[in-house]
Design a protein around this motif. Structure first.
Motif, PDB file in Angstrom:
ATOM      1  N   TYR A 172      -2.927   0.921  -4.409  1.00 25.10           N
ATOM      2  CA  TYR A 172      -3.049  -0.263  -3.782  1.00 25.10           C
ATOM      3  C   TYR A 172      -3.608  -1.306  -4.824  1.00 25.10           C
ATOM      4  O   TYR A 172      -4.674  -1.191  -5.484  1.00 25.10           O
ATOM      5  CB  TYR A 172      -4.323  -0.339  -2.836  1.00 25.10           C
ATOM      6  N   LYS A 198       0.925  -1.393   0.112  1.00 21.14           N
ATOM      7  CA  LYS A 198       0.152   0.197  -0.157  1.00 21.14           C
ATOM      8  C   LYS A 198       0.810   1.140  -0.087  1.00 21.14           C
ATOM      9  O   LYS A 198       2.011   1.399   0.715  1.00 21.14           O
ATOM     10  CB  LYS A 198      -0.796   0.081   1.244  1.00 21.14           C
ATOM     11  N   GLN A 232     -16.376   0.156   5.644  1.00 19.36           N
ATOM     12  CA  GLN A 232     -16.681   1.228   6.246  1.00 19.36           C
ATOM     13  C   GLN A 232     -18.061   1.730   5.726  1.00 19.36           C
ATOM     14  O   GLN A 232     -18.133   2.682   4.824  1.00 19.36           O
ATOM     15  CB  GLN A 232     -15.993   2.506   6.499  1.00 19.36           C
ATOM     16  N   ALA A 235     -10.390   2.667   0.050  1.00 14.31           N
ATOM     17  CA  ALA A 235      -9.985   2.479   1.503  1.00 14.31           C
ATOM     18  C   ALA A 235     -11.176   2.157   2.320  1.00 14.31           C
ATOM     19  O   ALA A 235     -11.193   0.940   3.135  1.00 14.31           O
ATOM     20  CB  ALA A 235      -9.348   3.715   1.895  1.00 14.31           C
ATOM     21  N   SER A 236     -12.279   2.646   2.009  1.00 19.03           N
ATOM     22  CA  SER A 236     -13.678   2.547   2.968  1.00 19.03           C
ATOM     23  C   SER A 236     -14.135   1.038   2.596  1.00 19.03           C
ATOM     24  O   SER A 236     -14.483   0.407   3.396  1.00 19.03           O
ATOM     25  CB  SER A 236     -14.639   3.496   2.383  1.00 19.03           C
ATOM     26  N   PHE A 286      -2.520   5.581   0.342  1.00 12.99           N
ATOM     27  CA  PHE A 286      -3.595   4.820   0.881  1.00 12.99           C
ATOM     28  C   PHE A 286      -3.585   4.606   2.215  1.00 12.99           C
ATOM     29  O   PHE A 286      -4.819   4.232   2.956  1.00 12.99           O
ATOM     30  CB  PHE A 286      -3.478   3.308   0.041  1.00 12.99           C
ATOM     31  N   ILE A 287      -2.617   4.243   2.996  1.00  8.40           N
ATOM     32  CA  ILE A 287      -2.323   4.119   4.445  1.00  8.40           C
ATOM     33  C   ILE A 287      -3.063   5.187   5.068  1.00  8.40           C
ATOM     34  O   ILE A 287      -3.858   5.097   6.076  1.00  8.40           O
ATOM     35  CB  ILE A 287      -0.928   3.837   4.863  1.00  8.40           C
ATOM     36  N   LEU A 291     -12.482  -1.545   1.578  1.00  3.80           N
ATOM     37  CA  LEU A 291     -11.417  -2.502   2.015  1.00  3.80           C
ATOM     38  C   LEU A 291     -11.860  -2.623   3.484  1.00  3.80           C
ATOM     39  O   LEU A 291     -11.716  -4.032   4.071  1.00  3.80           O
ATOM     40  CB  LEU A 291     -10.129  -2.021   1.690  1.00  3.80           C
ATOM     41  N   LEU A 292     -11.956  -1.581   3.996  1.00  2.00           N
ATOM     42  CA  LEU A 292     -12.508  -1.612   5.510  1.00  2.00           C
ATOM     43  C   LEU A 292     -13.992  -2.059   6.012  1.00  2.00           C
ATOM     44  O   LEU A 292     -14.257  -1.832   7.105  1.00  2.00           O
ATOM     45  CB  LEU A 292     -11.908  -0.447   6.331  1.00  2.00           C
ATOM     46  N   SER A 344     -10.956   5.032   8.869  1.00  3.11           N
ATOM     47  CA  SER A 344     -11.449   4.064  10.005  1.00  3.11           C
ATOM     48  C   SER A 344     -12.069   4.749  11.105  1.00  3.11           C
ATOM     49  O   SER A 344     -12.733   4.086  11.992  1.00  3.11           O
ATOM     50  CB  SER A 344      -9.953   3.658  10.576  1.00  3.11           C
ATOM     51  N   GLU A 396      -6.795   4.944   4.811  1.00  2.00           N
ATOM     52  CA  GLU A 396      -7.459   4.076   5.634  1.00  2.00           C
ATOM     53  C   GLU A 396      -7.397   4.711   6.912  1.00  2.00           C
ATOM     54  O   GLU A 396      -8.486   4.422   7.552  1.00  2.00           O
ATOM     55  CB  GLU A 396      -6.614   3.060   5.823  1.00  2.00           C
TER      56      GLU A 396
END
Length: 519
Positions: free
Chosen positions: A74, A5, A46, A40-41, A9-10, A43-44, A17, A13
């Motif tokens: 990513y 990543k 959210q 990112a959302s 991107f980190i 992937l998590l 988060s 996230e």
């Protein structure tokens, strides 16, 4: 396997988060960061953040396949995660995009493309709850109808009625969601979210309903048409379909079992077949054709020779092809372009071994998927098969369940398969020596599971060891006894099961009534 990543991107996230903070801060986020935050959302998982991102989408287009696909930030492709939480949040966010009058962003959105979502067997999302193609069709249709009702009842900003967003989707319609989809398609003109059907799959529908809804989808935009299982479409209905509607962009066509049956052909039927061939010839984009479980003996040339574009995918499994059909395929201009070929259910070694290998050699430079299930391939044919497959260096998938091969022959074949550099998926049969002596092929459903399971497990381990020793952990080898995974069938199996029981009951009642009359 961990995918790298980027720092961006980190950071994205970390931002999403904390859902409450992210939702409060969206108004201050630069437009070009929305795609990054979206992935990112997703992937998590959210959901609330995803909803708000879509509700305030500041860009001209929203393409799920591109947004979730491999990006510089990513590399991992998330388009095969059909996470229910995420997808529902996206679709409700889309509805609220139309309704939200206080969004700080100017409403620019013109196209939403949902066609890049891929339905797969193994889901990696945490919630483990998927939203398949049928459910996506259902939810989008429901949201469109609700949106119209709300707009008619509420005092909306006049600008809301000027919003016009084309929503590209692969529709999947059965009896159970038919009415809802029809209502959404009928009111398309007055709804700000306009369903644009790119691919259409129908199952468990009466012909009358199928013909009605296919007109509503606008056939001139269709790229893929799948008419499967419980739609009783026969050749005369197909001729009516092709004569009454035009499919200029159609690239892929799947017809239900028993569409054709040449055994009861009359002169009129022969003419009908020619017309259908000519109509398919007018579909200049058509490159994928599936006609499994029809009886097409001696008629493949009549059906396929009018095609002006070479086929890349052909499924003629269980179609009772004869030598003339195979000779036509081997010598036709389609042969050099076939990337996927299914000839299951034909006794290849007995009927046309040399013609089949000629076909294989012609398509070997492009062939990616080959299916030869229930083809009576025995131990004595393995060396010949290896010879035929050797030039197929692009082969990614080889399915050959249902063939009477011994454990020893399978090991020999697997040793060769390790040499195919692109191979990813192998579906192999239960070895013949795991079944009781005297078993006959093709094996009926009742006997299919009556084999020595412990012995099979031992052989499967040995086959996987062959792959392992050749550093081919990337190859997935399995024995799906009842056919490969089909996401659409899996999603609607309860409805299809109920339909089959109902059909069986009706047949039984008719039989009982006839029997009573005779008595």
């Amino acid at each position: 396997r961990t995918t790298m990543k980027s720092l961006r991107f980190i950071s994205a996230e970390a931002f999403v988060s904390n859902a409450e903070f992210a939702r409060r801060s969206l108004g201050a986020v630069a437009h070009d960061l929305f795609p990054l935050l979206f992935k990112a959302s997703y992937l998590l998982e959210q959901g609330e953040v995803l909803h708000d991102l879509v509700e305030n989408w500041p860009l001209f287009d929203f393409n799920m396949g591109k947004l979730l696909g491999a990006t510089l930030d990513y590399q991992e492709d998330l388009s095969h995660r059909t996470c229910s939480v995420c997808l529902e949040s996206c679709l409700t966010g889309l509805r609220d995009y139309v309704l939200n009058q206080s969004s700080p962003y100017m409403k620019k959105l013109k196209v939403v493309d949902l066609t890049g979502i891929k339905d797969v067997e193994v889901q990696l999302c945490k919630c483990k709850k998927t939203m398949g193609r049928w459910a996506r069709t259902q939810l989008l249709s429901k949201l469109c109808s609700e949106l119209l009702v709300y707009l008619q009842q509420a005092q909306c900003n006049p600008g809301t009625f000027e919003i016009s967003i084309n929503v590209l989707i692969d529709l999947f319609v059965t009896e159970r969601n038919y009415e809802l989809v029809v209502q959404a398609l009928l009111k398309k003109c007055s709804c700000p979210l306009k369903i644009c059907c790119v691919a259409f799959r129908s199952d468990n529908l009466t012909l009358q309903k199928f013909f009605y809804i296919i007109k509503l989808t606008d056939p001139s935009l269709l790229r893929k048409l799948e008419i499967v299982h419980n739609v009783h479409l026969e050749m005369e209905h197909l001729e009516i379909l092709f004569n009454s509607m035009h499919f200029p962009l159609l690239m892929s066509l799947t017809l239900p079992a028993r569409t054709f049956n040449v055994r009861r052909f009359t002169a009129t039927d022969e003419q009908m077949l020619s017309t259908i061939g000519e109509k398919m010839g007018e579909m200049t984009q058509l490159t994928e054709l599936s006609m499994s479980f029809s009886i097409l003996t001696g008629r493949i040339q009549k059906l396929l020779s009018p095609l002006k574009t070479p086929l890349k995918m052909l499924d003629v499994s269980n179609c009772s092809l004869n030598h003339a059909d195979m000779a036509y395929l081997a010598n036709s201009f389609h042969a050099n372009h076939l990337e996927a070929l299914d000839l299951s259910g034909h006794d290849i070694p007995e009927l046309y071994p040399s013609t089949f290998f000629k076909l294989l050699s012609h398509c070997s430079s492009v062939l990616r998927s080959l299916t030869l299930e229930d083809c009576n391939i025995q131990d004595t044919h393995v060396n010949m098969l290896i010879l035929g497959l050797s030039p197929c260096q692009k082969l990614q998938e080889f399915k050959f369940v249902g063939n009477p091969l011994s454990s020893q022959a399978l090991k020999h074949l697997f040793t060769f398969l390790c040499e195919l550099p692109m191979l990813k998926n192998v579906e192999f049969p239960v070895p013949r020596d795991c079944y009781p002596i005297g078993i006959t092929y093709p094996i009926d459903d009742a006997s299919l599971c009556r084999f020595d399971h412990q012995k099979y497990e031992r052989v499967a381990e040995e086959l996987n060891l062959i792959l392992l020793q050749a550093n081919r952990e990337d190859v997935k080898a399995s024995t799906p006894l009842f056919g490969s995974y089909d996401a659409a069938v899996q999603e609607t199996n309860n409805e299809l099961g109920a339909y089959l029981i109902k059909s069986f009951k009706e047949t039984l009642e008719k039989f009982t009534t006839s029997f009573s009359k005779m008595s």
